[in-house]
Design an enzyme around this catalytic site. Sequence first.
Site, PDB file in Angstrom:
ATOM      1  N   LYS A   1       0.737  -1.134   0.044  1.00 26.73           N
ATOM      2  CA  LYS A   1      -0.092  -0.002  -0.069  1.00 26.73           C
ATOM      3  C   LYS A   1       0.977   1.330   0.165  1.00 26.73           C
ATOM      4  O   LYS A   1       1.465   1.240   0.843  1.00 26.73           O
ATOM      5  CB  LYS A   1      -0.708   0.042   1.258  1.00 26.73           C
TER       6      LYS A   1
ATOM      7  N   GLU B   1      10.901   1.144  10.011  1.00 27.16           N
ATOM      8  CA  GLU B   1      11.497   1.930   9.681  1.00 27.16           C
ATOM      9  C   GLU B   1      10.804   3.378   9.946  1.00 27.16           C
ATOM     10  O   GLU B   1      10.048   3.690   9.498  1.00 27.16           O
ATOM     11  CB  GLU B   1      12.174   2.127   8.356  1.00 27.16           C
TER      12      GLU B   1
ATOM     13  N   CYS C   1      13.279  10.922   6.493  1.00 20.26           N
ATOM     14  CA  CYS C   1      13.535  10.471   7.883  1.00 20.26           C
ATOM     15  C   CYS C   1      14.814  10.561   8.449  1.00 20.26           C
ATOM     16  O   CYS C   1      15.148  10.485   9.639  1.00 20.26           O
ATOM     17  CB  CYS C   1      13.226   8.815   7.966  1.00 20.26           C
TER      18      CYS C   1
ATOM     19  N   GLU D   1      10.674  15.354  15.453  1.00 23.95           N
ATOM     20  CA  GLU D   1      10.692  15.469  13.790  1.00 23.95           C
ATOM     21  C   GLU D   1       9.678  16.221  13.224  1.00 23.95           C
ATOM     22  O   GLU D   1       8.496  16.101  13.236  1.00 23.95           O
ATOM     23  CB  GLU D   1      10.398  13.997  13.514  1.00 23.95           C
TER      24      GLU D   1
HETATM   25  P1  NDP Z   1       1.936   7.901   8.825  1.00 27.39           P
HETATM   26  O1  NDP Z   1       3.037   7.032   9.598  1.00 27.39           O
HETATM   27  O2  NDP Z   1       0.544   7.886   9.104  1.00 27.39           O
HETATM   28  O3  NDP Z   1       1.893   7.134   7.210  1.00 27.39           O
HETATM   29  C1  NDP Z   1       2.866   6.035   6.797  1.00 27.39           C
HETATM   30  C2  NDP Z   1       2.061   4.889   5.918  1.00 27.39           C
HETATM   31  O4  NDP Z   1       1.180   4.261   7.026  1.00 27.39           O
HETATM   32  C3  NDP Z   1       1.190   5.564   4.987  1.00 27.39           C
HETATM   33  O5  NDP Z   1       0.986   4.623   3.885  1.00 27.39           O
HETATM   34  C4  NDP Z   1      -0.180   5.519   5.816  1.00 27.39           C
HETATM   35  O6  NDP Z   1      -1.080   5.523   5.022  1.00 27.39           O
HETATM   36  C5  NDP Z   1      -0.030   4.061   6.785  1.00 27.39           C
HETATM   37  N1  NDP Z   1      -0.877   4.173   7.951  1.00 27.39           N
HETATM   38  C6  NDP Z   1      -1.430   5.215   8.627  1.00 27.39           C
HETATM   39  N2  NDP Z   1      -2.137   4.880   9.547  1.00 27.39           N
HETATM   40  C7  NDP Z   1      -1.987   3.605   9.756  1.00 27.39           C
HETATM   41  C8  NDP Z   1      -2.411   2.536  10.469  1.00 27.39           C
HETATM   42  N3  NDP Z   1      -3.039   2.717  11.721  1.00 27.39           N
HETATM   43  N4  NDP Z   1      -1.904   0.983  10.327  1.00 27.39           N
HETATM   44  C9  NDP Z   1      -1.306   0.785   9.394  1.00 27.39           C
HETATM   45  N5  NDP Z   1      -0.736   1.505   8.442  1.00 27.39           N
HETATM   46  C10 NDP Z   1      -1.195   3.127   8.450  1.00 27.39           C
HETATM   47  O7  NDP Z   1       2.748   9.099   8.535  1.00 27.39           O
HETATM   48  P2  NDP Z   1       2.107  10.279   7.946  1.00 27.39           P
HETATM   49  O8  NDP Z   1       1.898  10.322   6.405  1.00 27.39           O
HETATM   50  O9  NDP Z   1       0.607  10.667   8.743  1.00 27.39           O
HETATM   51  O10 NDP Z   1       3.073  11.563   8.354  1.00 27.39           O
HETATM   52  C11 NDP Z   1       3.042  11.903   9.965  1.00 27.39           C
HETATM   53  C12 NDP Z   1       4.486  12.198  10.244  1.00 27.39           C
HETATM   54  O11 NDP Z   1       5.135  11.047  10.297  1.00 27.39           O
HETATM   55  C13 NDP Z   1       5.412  13.107   9.522  1.00 27.39           C
HETATM   56  O12 NDP Z   1       5.130  14.576   9.648  1.00 27.39           O
HETATM   57  C14 NDP Z   1       6.649  12.703   9.620  1.00 27.39           C
HETATM   58  O13 NDP Z   1       6.970  13.321  10.771  1.00 27.39           O
HETATM   59  C15 NDP Z   1       6.310  11.311   9.843  1.00 27.39           C
HETATM   60  N6  NDP Z   1       6.693  10.522   8.614  1.00 27.39           N
HETATM   61  C16 NDP Z   1       8.072   9.573   8.896  1.00 27.39           C
HETATM   62  C17 NDP Z   1       8.665   9.090   7.702  1.00 27.39           C
HETATM   63  C18 NDP Z   1       9.778   8.143   7.558  1.00 27.39           C
HETATM   64  O14 NDP Z   1      10.109   7.889   6.677  1.00 27.39           O
HETATM   65  N7  NDP Z   1      10.302   7.797   8.692  1.00 27.39           N
HETATM   66  C19 NDP Z   1       7.702   8.984   6.310  1.00 27.39           C
HETATM   67  C20 NDP Z   1       6.424   9.587   6.483  1.00 27.39           C
HETATM   68  C21 NDP Z   1       5.916  10.427   7.519  1.00 27.39           C
HETATM   69  P3  NDP Z   1      -1.905   7.025   4.723  1.00 27.39           P
HETATM   70  O15 NDP Z   1      -0.678   7.572   4.003  1.00 27.39           O
HETATM   71  O16 NDP Z   1      -2.992   6.683   3.764  1.00 27.39           O
HETATM   72  O17 NDP Z   1      -2.204   7.716   5.939  1.00 27.39           O
END
Ligand code: NDP
Length: 491
Positions: free
Chosen positions: A195, A269, A303, A400
């Site tokens: 996904k 990660e 990240c 972050e």
């Molecule tokens: P999320 O952790 O919510 O998203 C990462 C992935 O997980 C997306 O595909 C998301 O779907 C999915 N997801 C969301 N909720 C669930 C759940 N309960 N169970 C399983 N999968 C889920 O990150 P966000 O996009 O909300 O970003 C929020 C913050 O996270 C950012 O501001 C940043 O600080 C951090 N972040 C860190 C990343 C990294 O690489 N370490 C990458 C992205 C964000 P969907 O996109 O549809 O919500």
Amino acid sequence: MAELDKTQREVGVPGDWTYATAPESRDIVHIADRYGFFVGGEWLEPTETYETIAPRDEEPLAAVGQATPEDVGRAVAAAREAYADGWSSLPGSERAKYLFRIARLLQERSREFAVLESLNGGKPIKESRDVDLPLAAAHFFYYAGWADKLEYAFANRRPRAVGVAGQIIPWNFPLLMLAWKIAPALACGNTVVLKPAETTPLTALLFCDVLRQAELPPGVVNIITGDGRTGAAIVESEDVDKIAFTGSTEVGKEIQRRLAGSSKRLTLELGGKAANVVFDDAALDQAVEGIVNGIYFNQGHVCCAGSRLFVQESIYEPLVAKLERRLTTLRVGDPLDKNTDVGAINSAAQLEKIHELVASGKEEGAEIYQPPCVLPEKGYWFAPTVFTNVAQSYRIAQEEIFGPVLSVLTFRTPEEALEKANNTPYGLSAGVWTEKGSRILWMAQRLRAGVVWANTYNRFDPASPFGGYKESGFGREGGKHGLEPYLRFEE
Ligand code: NDP
């Protein structure tokens, strides 16, 4: 001579040395009006859709499916069937052929993918073209090479595939994260349900066309789209053997809680708040380039971004002056312009989060610097930002931000630098800038970070493992280490 003088006078001396725009054409990409789910090699119609947009101007790009738990169930069943029906027992050399094909197709279609990545995600085209696409193809090439050598990689341990892998990826490197997840899984003989993030589904959907061209057997890779509910349904699916997640620490913890007590394997990660440490003997101009690359690359949506800069006190003033001067030369604007250095913020929600944390930095007493730049009126934008006068307790030094915002702190001795650098719940990456090799080794051994870069930053290679300590997660992606989460060992 008189003739030459006349020509020069006519041409005139340019008074303005700013770059002219160099927009990449978006015509190379065909975006459908509506996308379903790629399951068992076919497109399934979604019952519900949402709109995905271009963050540079909020232009609607396509309607994309919101997968329900039933859709997830279909995708998992297709992956299970493909796993049992030959993929897991295919000789490694045969699996490698598909991975090599995928890698070559990504190279051939790289311009198309790069344009789509920048359009849907907001990152500058020069980054998607020169970083995301070459690295994504390199991952498939690299893991293709391992597919028929697993017995040698893990001698006397009889490596076997795990089964069906559920993979959930974020929006900051959509195609690259897909490659990091799918390439090792397939090399080891697993099948996949993946996904992409809600805001950046389009390159994963275009990738389905690459799978078709590569003639990958149906069901080996299934791509479903949707928001966090779809991700949660993958995590909860009974017939998934392994979950690989990249995203926020908050969601990572939630997934870990849900899987506690189950036999599903998990790699996480998660976030980071990396320290980039500059000693007084470092080559300052090089360090400034590394700092800029460390925090403004991909708008800071990284990240492992070097979001906490630690500068030795004796060079604090010249370094900050050089850094601020360099910031005035960064071009912020259209992600499809080949001259752009800093593109659009990925979503309205992310922009709000950046604004909130920047406001907290000002309130807590940090000093803000932003270079003069005109931001486009439509879309989501944030100017490159440097905070000085930051205390370790400030939110901008702890949390972050995931945006183009740098917090500068100081130190006097290597011991103090180390203590401050490690003073974070995260542990994904770090940078060290110094002329002394012995100091690099001393720091690298003591920094609690999965990756430590020395006199460089944000360098990636498929052969090199990547992953975190503490709240940055566990498990490694890349290199031989990246195979292990997708293997079980028969003794
Ligand atoms: P999320 O952790 O919510 O998203 C990462 C992935 O997980 C997306 O595909 C998301 O779907 C999915 N997801 C969301 N909720 C669930 C759940 N309960 N169970 C399983 N999968 C889920 O990150 P966000 O996009 O909300 O970003 C929020 C913050 O996270 C950012 O501001 C940043 O600080 C951090 N972040 C860190 C990343 C990294 O690489 N370490 C990458 C992205 C964000 P969907 O996109 O549809 O919500």
